[in-house]
Design an enzyme around this catalytic site. Structure first.
Site, PDB file in Angstrom:
ATOM      1  N   THR A  12       0.912  -1.293   0.042  1.00 14.61           N
ATOM      2  CA  THR A  12       0.044   0.047  -0.120  1.00 14.61           C
ATOM      3  C   THR A  12       0.942   1.284   0.111  1.00 14.61           C
ATOM      4  O   THR A  12       0.314   2.016  -0.727  1.00 14.61           O
ATOM      5  CB  THR A  12      -1.007   0.044   1.245  1.00 14.61           C
ATOM      6  OG1 THR A  12      -1.664  -1.090   1.168  1.00 14.61           O
ATOM      7  CG2 THR A  12      -1.730   1.265   1.173  1.00 14.61           C
ATOM      8  N   SER A  54       0.982  -7.247  -0.950  1.00 17.86           N
ATOM      9  CA  SER A  54       1.419  -8.308  -0.091  1.00 17.86           C
ATOM     10  C   SER A  54       0.587  -9.849  -0.190  1.00 17.86           C
ATOM     11  O   SER A  54       1.241 -10.630   0.135  1.00 17.86           O
ATOM     12  CB  SER A  54       1.888  -7.943   1.119  1.00 17.86           C
ATOM     13  OG  SER A  54       0.839  -7.740   2.256  1.00 17.86           O
ATOM     14  N   THR A  83       1.056  -4.741   4.223  1.00 19.19           N
ATOM     15  CA  THR A  83       0.812  -5.080   5.851  1.00 19.19           C
ATOM     16  C   THR A  83       0.232  -6.389   5.668  1.00 19.19           C
ATOM     17  O   THR A  83       0.339  -6.897   7.021  1.00 19.19           O
ATOM     18  CB  THR A  83       0.298  -3.840   6.362  1.00 19.19           C
ATOM     19  OG1 THR A  83      -1.106  -3.758   5.722  1.00 19.19           O
ATOM     20  CG2 THR A  83       0.929  -2.551   6.274  1.00 19.19           C
ATOM     21  N   ASP A  84      -0.492  -6.933   4.999  1.00 15.91           N
ATOM     22  CA  ASP A  84      -1.457  -8.268   5.228  1.00 15.91           C
ATOM     23  C   ASP A  84      -0.591  -9.348   5.244  1.00 15.91           C
ATOM     24  O   ASP A  84      -0.817 -10.170   6.054  1.00 15.91           O
ATOM     25  CB  ASP A  84      -2.342  -8.383   3.815  1.00 15.91           C
ATOM     26  CG  ASP A  84      -3.267  -7.452   3.782  1.00 15.91           C
ATOM     27  OD1 ASP A  84      -4.074  -7.206   5.038  1.00 15.91           O
ATOM     28  OD2 ASP A  84      -3.945  -7.044   3.024  1.00 15.91           O
TER      29      ASP A  84
END
Length: 163
Positions: A12, A54, A83-84
């Site tokens: 992101t 990700s 971040t995932d």
């Protein structure tokens, strides 16, 4: 710290949105521009190896991230990552000797007003300079042990894993 190696993988932090339906692509890494604008007092190089959300990072991609970091001559490494699956990648990076590796990202693209990107990058730069060798995650103003953190997708934040 005299030199920081930055490995970028997309996520992101580097997303560019095109319309109201949230169509996006992963753009060029933003971190070099951010650090340049801030006038940091250390040298850095940016090694862009992926431009992926990700959720699409594979085991082969994680092996590439690891081998890229292992090949770097400098001790301090910052990885920008979505971040995932940041925690999963951090687990794969464990055990690289002689390196302080900090993963960070953003919950909103760096190009957006009010993004957490600059704050997270600042926290990561401070962490990579002060922590002992190992792998860490910096998000939401905290430094996390990858074995003790998860992303709470419902709350859109990182939190401690208990138990």
């Amino acid at each position: 710290m005299q030199h920081l190696t930055i490995v970028t993988t997309g996520g992101t932090i580097d997303k560019i949105y095109f319309d109201d339906k949230s169509d996006y692509k992963i753009g060029a890494p933003q971190i070099g521009e951010i650090l340049g604008q801030l006038g940091v007092a250390f040298q850095f190089d940016v090694i862009p190896i992926l431009r992926k959300d990700s959720l699409h990072v594979t085991d082969e991609d994680r092996a590439l991230i690891r081998s890229t970091i292992e090949a770097q001559p400098h001790r301090h490494v910052l990885v920008t990552h979505g971040t995932d699956t940041m925690v999963e990648t951090a687990h794969v990076l464990a055990g690289i000797p002689g390196k302080v590796i900090v993963l960070t990202g953003a919950l909103n693209p760096a190009r957006f007003q009010g993004s957490d990107a600059v704050f997270n990058i600042g926290c990561a730069v401070a962490a990579v300079q002060t922590l002992p060798d190992g792998v860490y995650i910096t998000m939401n103003g905290r430094v996390w042990d990858p074995a003790k953190v998860r992303k709470n997708r419902a709350e859109n934040r990182f939190e401690e894993v208990r138990g």
